[in-house]
Design a protein around this motif. Structure first.
Motif, mmCIF file in Angstrom:
data_model
loop_
_atom_site.group_PDB
_atom_site.id
_atom_site.type_symbol
_atom_site.label_atom_id
_atom_site.label_comp_id
_atom_site.label_asym_id
_atom_site.label_seq_id
_atom_site.Cartn_x
_atom_site.Cartn_y
_atom_site.Cartn_z
ATOM 1 N N HIS A 130 13.053 43.235 -40.679
ATOM 2 C CA HIS A 130 13.339 43.271 -39.242
ATOM 3 C C HIS A 130 12.082 43.204 -38.381
ATOM 4 O O HIS A 130 12.183 42.932 -37.180
ATOM 5 N N ASP A 131 10.934 43.431 -38.967
ATOM 6 C CA ASP A 131 9.667 43.319 -38.238
ATOM 7 C C ASP A 131 9.259 41.844 -38.222
ATOM 8 O O ASP A 131 9.101 41.222 -39.274
ATOM 9 N N HIS A 132 9.091 41.261 -37.031
ATOM 10 C CA HIS A 132 8.905 39.816 -36.942
ATOM 11 C C HIS A 132 7.628 39.302 -37.619
ATOM 12 O O HIS A 132 7.676 38.268 -38.294
ATOM 13 N N GLN A 183 13.537 33.681 -32.808
ATOM 14 C CA GLN A 183 14.098 35.017 -33.004
ATOM 15 C C GLN A 183 13.090 36.083 -32.587
ATOM 16 O O GLN A 183 13.450 37.091 -31.964
ATOM 17 N N GLY A 184 11.800 35.865 -32.928
ATOM 18 C CA GLY A 184 10.766 36.797 -32.501
ATOM 19 C C GLY A 184 10.592 36.803 -30.989
ATOM 20 O O GLY A 184 10.433 37.868 -30.374
ATOM 21 N N GLN A 185 10.627 35.636 -30.378
ATOM 22 C CA GLN A 185 10.456 35.551 -28.926
ATOM 23 C C GLN A 185 11.579 36.254 -28.182
ATOM 24 O O GLN A 185 11.367 36.798 -27.092
ATOM 25 N N SER A 186 12.774 36.265 -28.771
ATOM 26 C CA SER A 186 13.887 36.970 -28.124
ATOM 27 C C SER A 186 13.630 38.475 -28.069
ATOM 28 O O SER A 186 14.249 39.178 -27.262
ATOM 29 N N ASP A 187 12.709 38.968 -28.910
ATOM 30 C CA ASP A 187 12.321 40.379 -28.889
ATOM 31 C C ASP A 187 10.941 40.587 -28.270
ATOM 32 O O ASP A 187 10.348 41.663 -28.407
ATOM 33 N N GLY A 188 10.408 39.531 -27.632
ATOM 34 C CA GLY A 188 9.152 39.662 -26.905
ATOM 35 C C GLY A 188 7.896 39.329 -27.684
ATOM 36 O O GLY A 188 6.787 39.518 -27.185
ATOM 37 N N TYR A 189 8.040 38.791 -28.887
ATOM 38 C CA TYR A 189 6.886 38.423 -29.709
ATOM 39 C C TYR A 189 6.514 36.950 -29.484
ATOM 40 O O TYR A 189 7.380 36.098 -29.350
ATOM 41 N N THR A 236 5.488 35.058 -27.240
ATOM 42 C CA THR A 236 6.106 34.323 -26.130
ATOM 43 C C THR A 236 5.165 33.282 -25.525
ATOM 44 O O THR A 236 5.605 32.437 -24.741
#
Length: 213
Positions: free
Chosen positions: A94-96, A153-159, A161
């Protein structure tokens, strides 16, 4: 997510077939992999593949058109398997940044253990490059799309970007190709899962997510 992506990768490649036709196609593709592992891509012959698959050569031509079509179909089938391997590897991560690392490790492991990729990288690297660029770079685009999906998927959690996921996906797919083709004795140690994981954390993660990750 894994099921929807896997369905997308499979959709439209062979079109709609009945089950018996699918089994025939898979036997021919499996035979192509086995024959390429035994003799090399450059020496592949329709007759030998047909014998190994237990079909006549007319069946191979009817399904794939010619040897080039068969090689392209086999390459894309194996590419889809690699894509599925990546999504399976990260399914419970779960960790991007770790998802990127474990996806990269899974790809490199499959390349290392795959009888045709390993043999071709060592003995016929030009054939491996050609396979990646065949059919308007379909295999490269497939790999790029897999990475881009992970990045989105990472960008949707702010990674990450700051990145264009498509451009970054293509860059990482090209890096993967270079790592597969790179002679280990002359480059980075990528011989084991542990060394690949360390390389990805040391280099790939900062490139994508920044030094603070």
């Amino acid at each position: 997510m894994k099921q929807s992506i896997a369905a997308l990768l499979a959709a439209g490649f062979f079109g709609s077939r009945d089950e018996s036709t699918d089994r025939t196609v898979e036997r021919i593709l499996d035979a192509t992999v086995a024959e390429a592992a035994a003799t090399g891509v450059a020496r592949l012959k329709i007759d030998a593949i047909a014998r190994r698959a237990g079909v006549n050569r007319a069946t191979v031509y009817r399904r794939f058109g010619d040897l080039d079509g068969l090689i392209e179909a086999t390459t894309m089938r194996e590419g889809r398997r690699m894509a599925d391997t990546v999504f399976s590897a990260v399914e419970n991560v779960h960790d991007h940044p770790s998802r990127l690392v474990e996806g990269f490790v899974a790809c490199m492991r499959m390349a290392r253990e795959h009888p045709v990729i390993a043999r071709t990288a060592a003995l016929e690297p030009d054939r491996l490059v050609a396979a990646g660029l065949a059919d308007d770079a379909a295999l490269l685009k497939l790999g790029s799309g897999v990475v881009a999906e992970l990045l989105r998927q990472g960008q949707s959690d702010g990674y990450a970007t700051h990145l264009d996921p498509d451009e970054a996906g293509q860059s990482i797919a090209m890096l993967f190709a270079a790592c597969v083709l790179m002679p280990t004795a002359q480059g980075i140690d990528l011989r084991t899962d542990e060394s690949i994981r360390a390389y990805a954390r040391r280099t790939l993660v900062p490139m994508v997510f920044g030094l603070s990750t």
